[in-house]
Enzyme design. Structure first.
Site, PDB file in Angstrom:
ATOM      1  N   CYS A   3       0.816  -1.210   0.000  1.00 28.39           N
ATOM      2  CA  CYS A   3       0.000   0.000   0.000  1.00 28.39           C
ATOM      3  C   CYS A   3       0.849   1.260   0.000  1.00 28.39           C
ATOM      4  O   CYS A   3       0.347   2.343  -0.301  1.00 28.39           O
ATOM      5  CB  CYS A   3      -0.950   0.014   1.193  1.00 28.39           C
ATOM      6  SG  CYS A   3      -0.113  -0.091   2.800  1.00 28.39           S
ATOM      7  N   ASN A   4       2.140   1.137   0.321  1.00 27.66           N
ATOM      8  CA  ASN A   4       2.998   2.316   0.412  1.00 27.66           C
ATOM      9  C   ASN A   4       4.114   2.360  -0.621  1.00 27.66           C
ATOM     10  O   ASN A   4       4.870   3.326  -0.657  1.00 27.66           O
ATOM     11  CB  ASN A   4       3.645   2.395   1.804  1.00 27.66           C
ATOM     12  CG  ASN A   4       2.628   2.632   2.889  1.00 27.66           C
ATOM     13  OD1 ASN A   4       1.726   3.440   2.721  1.00 27.66           O
ATOM     14  ND2 ASN A   4       2.747   1.920   3.986  1.00 27.66           N
ATOM     15  N   ARG A   5       4.243   1.320  -1.454  1.00 32.51           N
ATOM     16  CA  ARG A   5       5.366   1.298  -2.385  1.00 32.51           C
ATOM     17  C   ARG A   5       5.134   0.331  -3.531  1.00 32.51           C
ATOM     18  O   ARG A   5       4.354  -0.629  -3.404  1.00 32.51           O
ATOM     19  CB  ARG A   5       6.652   0.890  -1.652  1.00 32.51           C
ATOM     20  CG  ARG A   5       6.695  -0.566  -1.226  1.00 32.51           C
ATOM     21  CD  ARG A   5       7.926  -0.879  -0.375  1.00 32.51           C
ATOM     22  NE  ARG A   5       7.851  -0.152   0.884  1.00 32.51           N
ATOM     23  CZ  ARG A   5       8.642   0.861   1.198  1.00 32.51           C
ATOM     24  NH1 ARG A   5       9.581   1.256   0.363  1.00 32.51           N
ATOM     25  NH2 ARG A   5       8.500   1.485   2.356  1.00 32.51           N
ATOM     26  N   GLY A  63      -8.106 -11.396   3.598  1.00 33.15           N
ATOM     27  CA  GLY A  63      -6.693 -11.708   3.443  1.00 33.15           C
ATOM     28  C   GLY A  63      -5.937 -11.461   4.727  1.00 33.15           C
ATOM     29  O   GLY A  63      -6.495 -11.538   5.828  1.00 33.15           O
ATOM     30  N   GLY A 100      -7.285  -8.498   6.767  1.00 33.29           N
ATOM     31  CA  GLY A 100      -8.575  -8.873   7.332  1.00 33.29           C
ATOM     32  C   GLY A 100      -8.423  -9.817   8.516  1.00 33.29           C
ATOM     33  O   GLY A 100      -9.086  -9.668   9.544  1.00 33.29           O
TER      34      GLY A 100
END
Length: 420
Positions: free
Chosen positions: A50-52, A191, A194
């Site tokens: 989510c960040n890279r 996943g 979650g």
């Protein structure tokens, strides 16, 4: 050959840009195939979180390899070459390894020390191994990255001094909702995030719902006290929820304004907070326009993270990373002379065994303890004799004379040429 990384992350790229370049597990085969079919790329691993989004590659030519990876990113994200200017970072060999080690340890994350990124690095590595695009050189770098991540986790308190993106998201949601003890939480996606959310929220939320594209995976979270609902009933789950946490790998938003608007009209005065930890996002941008809805995406969650781990824990983690990078560089420098060292030790062992066999009649009267002593003494003599040449060859491998010295040793001891 060089190992390079070309990537972009939360520091310079927006969430929109990261979304365009994101590579899901389902897309990994296509992405890795595209990379390794390029003329200067021999091996490749894609780390997409989510960040890279980062491409690690073993390249035949440095500049050609960098150009190939940048071309892949442009094609994958539908970008012009100039769109990447100022967004990407490009490192090679030692710097590339240091960067990967820092990423795996959570030292390059929005939340320093977060736990999930090591799992994501491992997953990216395993996928590339399965697809056949990660050979011995990249594998050595990734294996060491995962090893140093384990060391940082066990030898420092960095993990205790920081929280994951999920923890940060829950804190941000609590600022709007207060305690969750009388709230209903809906998990969209079963996943890793979650599952982590289900474990974290078990017992703290009044009611826990979960939905997922694959019903079986949603059903597994029932062991954590969650109630599984079909994805086709997502609107009902959202209507019941006070907090929604999304983390799917969907390419398109699952929650949009047309779904939320009637739900919120039917519950005036009851707010809804959505923590969207998916990249690409699970929640459409226009959902922010719906009255009573607060959307916290990755960027918004990152903005709430103000604290950093204690300086001494951070320093310990960086020292471990530096030591592992140095060990990797030493190993790589010694690789050209390793065949010579192996052949020399193999020849010495053959001579030792042959001499013991030649003296078998004289040694026949020895008992087991005496035989073990002879074995230990003869092995010790061989190891002692070869220790200094081995150390000197490895040390010389860091300089130009290493290869020359290895050739001299092969000539003196009549060793086979490893290149033949």
């Amino acid at each position: 050959m060089s190992v390079v990384v070309v990537g972009l992350n939360h520091r310079h790229a927006s969430l929109d840009q990261l979304e365009r370049l994101a590579v899901s597990t389902e897309q990994a085969h296509k992405a890795l195939l595209s990379l390794t079919q390029r003329p200067h790329v021999g091996e490749a691993v894609v780390v997409s979180t989510c960040n890279r989004v980062e491409v690690y590659a073993k390249v035949h030519r440095f500049h050609g390899g960098i150009a190939d990876v940048r071309a892949f990113l442009c094609e994958w994200g539908g970008l012009a070459p100039e769109d990447l200017d100022g967004l990407t970072y490009e490192y090679h060999d030692e710097r590339a390894a240091s960067h990967l080690f820092s990423v795996a340890c959570g030292l390059d994350s929005v939340v320093i020390g977060e736990r999930q990124v090591a799992r994501q690095v491992k997953q990216a590595y395993l996928v590339a191994r399965h697809e056949g695009t990660c050979g011995s050189q990249l594998a050595a770098v990734f294996e060491r990255a995962l090893r140093v991540a384990r060391r940082v986790r066990t030898r420092t308190r960095l993990e205790h001094a920081a929280s994951s993106m999920l923890d940060a998201g829950l804190e941000a949601a609590a600022a709007h909702l207060g305690p969750l003890s009388d709230r209903t939480v809906l998990l969209v996606g079963a996943g890793k995030i979650g599952a982590m959310a289900a474990r974290t929220l078990r017992g703290s939320a009044q009611r826990l719902l979960v939905t997922n594209r694959t019903a079986e995976r949603a059903q597994r979270l029932a062991t954590h006290g969650a109630v599984a609902i079909p994805l086709g009933h997502l609107d009902r789950g959202v209507a019941d929820a006070d907090l929604v946490i999304t983390s799917t790998a969907s390419h398109d938003p699952l929650i949009y304004k047309a779904l939320l608007a009637p739900i919120m009209r039917a519950r005036p005065g009851r707010p809804l907070v959505i923590v969207d930890l998916a990249v690409p996002r699970d929640v459409a941008a226009d959902c922010r326009d719906v009255a009573g809805v607060v959307v916290l995406d990755v960027d918004a969650v990152a903005a709430t993270v103000a604290s950093s781990p204690a300086a001494d824990e951070l320093a310990r983690a960086r020292t471990l990373v530096e030591a592992e990078v140095a060990a990797l560089m030493a190993w790589q420098q010694a690789r050209p002379v390793e065949p010579t060292i192996s052949a020399l030790r193999g020849q010495a062992e053959q001579i030792r065994r042959a001499e013991l066999d030649r003296q078998a009649t004289k040694l026949a009267a020895l008992d087991e303890r005496q035989r073990a002593a002879v074995e230990q003494v003869t092995r010790g003599i061989v190891n002692t004799l070869l220790h200094e040449p081995t150390v000197r060859l490895k040390a010389a491998s860091a300089h130009d004379e290493g290869r020359w010295q290895a050739e001299v040793v092969r000539e003196l001891f009549a060793l086979d040429d490893p290149d033949n």
